[in-house]
Design an enzyme around this catalytic site. Structure first.
Site, PDB file in Angstrom:
ATOM      1  N   ARG A 120      -0.566  64.642   6.732  1.00  0.00           N
ATOM      2  CA  ARG A 120      -0.043  65.097   8.018  1.00  0.00           C
ATOM      3  C   ARG A 120      -0.004  66.615   8.062  1.00  0.00           C
ATOM      4  O   ARG A 120       0.472  67.253   7.120  1.00  0.00           O
ATOM      5  CB  ARG A 120       1.351  64.521   8.199  1.00  0.00           C
ATOM      6  CG  ARG A 120       1.858  64.604   9.613  1.00  0.00           C
ATOM      7  CD  ARG A 120       2.971  63.586   9.748  1.00  0.00           C
ATOM      8  NE  ARG A 120       3.883  63.927  10.815  1.00  0.00           N
ATOM      9  CZ  ARG A 120       5.043  63.295  10.989  1.00  0.00           C
ATOM     10  NH1 ARG A 120       5.397  62.346  10.158  1.00  0.00           N
ATOM     11  NH2 ARG A 120       5.833  63.604  11.973  1.00  0.00           N
TER      12      ARG A 120
ATOM     13  N   ALA B  36     -12.651  61.394  -2.919  1.00  0.00           N
ATOM     14  CA  ALA B  36     -12.638  61.921  -4.298  1.00  0.00           C
ATOM     15  C   ALA B  36     -11.536  62.960  -4.447  1.00  0.00           C
ATOM     16  O   ALA B  36     -11.688  63.957  -5.147  1.00  0.00           O
ATOM     17  CB  ALA B  36     -14.009  62.508  -4.642  1.00  0.00           C
TER      18      ALA B  36
ATOM     19  N   ASN C 134      -7.161  63.488  -5.028  1.00  0.00           N
ATOM     20  CA  ASN C 134      -6.324  63.228  -6.206  1.00  0.00           C
ATOM     21  C   ASN C 134      -6.277  61.752  -6.587  1.00  0.00           C
ATOM     22  O   ASN C 134      -6.492  61.394  -7.749  1.00  0.00           O
ATOM     23  CB  ASN C 134      -4.900  63.727  -5.942  1.00  0.00           C
ATOM     24  CG  ASN C 134      -4.802  65.233  -6.088  1.00  0.00           C
ATOM     25  OD1 ASN C 134      -5.620  65.865  -6.773  1.00  0.00           O
ATOM     26  ND2 ASN C 134      -3.811  65.822  -5.439  1.00  0.00           N
ATOM     27  N   VAL C 135      -6.015  60.886  -5.607  1.00  0.00           N
ATOM     28  CA  VAL C 135      -5.909  59.461  -5.928  1.00  0.00           C
ATOM     29  C   VAL C 135      -7.287  58.896  -6.281  1.00  0.00           C
ATOM     30  O   VAL C 135      -7.451  58.172  -7.268  1.00  0.00           O
ATOM     31  CB  VAL C 135      -5.302  58.655  -4.748  1.00  0.00           C
ATOM     32  CG1 VAL C 135      -5.244  57.175  -5.095  1.00  0.00           C
ATOM     33  CG2 VAL C 135      -3.913  59.157  -4.399  1.00  0.00           C
ATOM     34  N   GLY C 136      -8.296  59.262  -5.487  1.00  0.00           N
ATOM     35  CA  GLY C 136      -9.636  58.710  -5.683  1.00  0.00           C
ATOM     36  C   GLY C 136     -10.237  59.102  -7.021  1.00  0.00           C
ATOM     37  O   GLY C 136     -10.745  58.250  -7.765  1.00  0.00           O
TER      38      GLY C 136
ATOM     39  N   HIS D  16       4.791  49.165   2.725  1.00  0.00           N
ATOM     40  CA  HIS D  16       4.881  50.314   1.815  1.00  0.00           C
ATOM     41  C   HIS D  16       5.582  51.436   2.563  1.00  0.00           C
ATOM     42  O   HIS D  16       4.972  52.241   3.216  1.00  0.00           O
ATOM     43  CB  HIS D  16       3.466  50.735   1.406  1.00  0.00           C
ATOM     44  CG  HIS D  16       3.438  51.830   0.396  1.00  0.00           C
ATOM     45  ND1 HIS D  16       4.218  51.828  -0.734  1.00  0.00           N
ATOM     46  CD2 HIS D  16       2.705  52.965   0.340  1.00  0.00           C
ATOM     47  CE1 HIS D  16       3.953  52.922  -1.434  1.00  0.00           C
ATOM     48  NE2 HIS D  16       3.055  53.626  -0.803  1.00  0.00           N
TER      49      HIS D  16
END
Ligand code: APR
Length: 309
Positions: free
Chosen positions: A83, A10, A12-14, A176
């Site tokens: 990372r 949950a 930023n992307v989620g 990617h």
């Protein structure tokens, strides 16, 4: 509309993915799962409270466990860590592989019929981990990268040509990363080959900018990476599946001999429908494109060798 879409992670992307899925009413229930206590619950409640204002009928909830996710139709995985100083690439790879392994085991147990869309990086390798751990057929494990990379490429082209983004058709294949392969020979503006509309040097500069698209954003943000376009990419795949659109989108798919390769995930043109991956489409490539795709596959296979599952 399907019954349930789960988003694992949950961050930023989620969270942005969950919000977009809910706003498009792709599922009756949207479940966010994260290990951070309270975060998915808080974000879920906040998003759900936007429903009466935005006008969507999807219930968004957050949780730290997998009970709520049971029998999901689609699971989008965005869990992972960035990372940290002192961490080698292989350390990061194995940390994220450990997270994806644990998530995949839970999905296999609670949603054995789900279609999994991997977003966590390194994307092509994490999709492989999910496929190995769940044992799901390749139709039900896909990676999101090509839609994002193509989105970046199309945006840059539309800006340079001063035309609508809608009229740019393009395919970006491969892994990617900086070895991705934007297919200039399949790039057109409402059917007009892009090479007729722009000098080669300008096109080459756009291809280079596309390859570095993620890094360009990290440089601005300093902490964290892109999430608006990545979540749009994941949601376009979710929508193609939920609405059985049979869309042809560049996705990371597990190759079984296509393009002369097998045993790895690589970005290729895919047909997406209610069955998940319904077809891998093999297109003719120029010699240069074929060499670039092979190089990209090598770049995906290398970290696969460092995996400790
Ligand atoms: N289970 C569930 N969630 C987890 C787990 C786990 N085992 N481990 C970590 N997480 C969660 C974190 O608590 C965090 O909320 O994953 C979330 C990651 O969110 P961010 O750090 O905000 O990262 P984000 O920008 O969303 O990127 C997520 O997507 O595009 C890729 O490269 C990106 O791999 C990264 C991923």
């Amino acid at each position: 509309m399907v019954n349930k879409v789960t988003v694992v992670g949950a961050g930023n992307v989620g969270a942005t993915t969950a919000q977009r899925v809910a706003e498009k009413e792709l599922a009756r229930r949207v479940v966010m799962v994260d290990v951070a206590e309270g975060v998915p619950q808080g974000k879920g409640l906040d998003q759900w409270q936007s429903a009466p204002i935005e006008g969507f009928d999807a219930r968004v909830v957050g949780t730290n466990g997998y009970d709520e996710t049971a029998d999901s139709d689609i699971v989008v995985i965005t869990a992972g860590i960035a990372r940290k100083p002192g961490m080698s690439r292989d350390d990061l790879l194995n940390t994220n592989a450990g997270i994806v392994k644990q998530v995949s085991e839970n999905i296999k147990r609670t949603s054995p019929d789900a279609i999994v869309i991997m977003v966590s990086n390194p994307l092509d390798v994490m999709a492989y981990v999910a496929k190995e751990v769940t044992g799901f057929p390749r139709e039900r494990v896909l990676g999101m990268a090509g839609v994002l990379d193509t989105g970046r490429y199309r945006a840059f082209l539309a800006e340079a040509l001063d035309v609508s983004v809608r009229d740019i058709q393009a395919m970006v294949l491969g892994g990617h990363g900086d070895t991705m392969v934007p297919l200039v020979s399949y790039t057109s503006v409402s059917g007009i080959p892009v090479t007729q509309l722009m000098p080669r040097e300008q096109l080459d500069a756009i291809v280079t900018r596309t390859r570095n698209g993620g890094a360009e954003i990290v440089k601005y943000l300093k902490t964290g990476s892109a999430y608006y376009a990545p979540s749009s990419g994941a949601v376009q795949m979710v929508e193609a599946i939920v609405r059985d659109q049979k869309r042809i989108l560049p996705c990371a798919a597990y190759l079984q001999g296509e393009y002369g390769m097998e045993g790895l995930f690589l970005g290729v043109p895919c047909k997406l429908g209610r069955g998940g991956l319904e077809q891998v489409i093999e297109v003719e490539l120029t010699n240069d494109e074929r060499v670039a795709l092979q190089k990209s596959a090598d770049a995906v296979r290398e970290p696969m060798g460092a995996l400790k599952l």
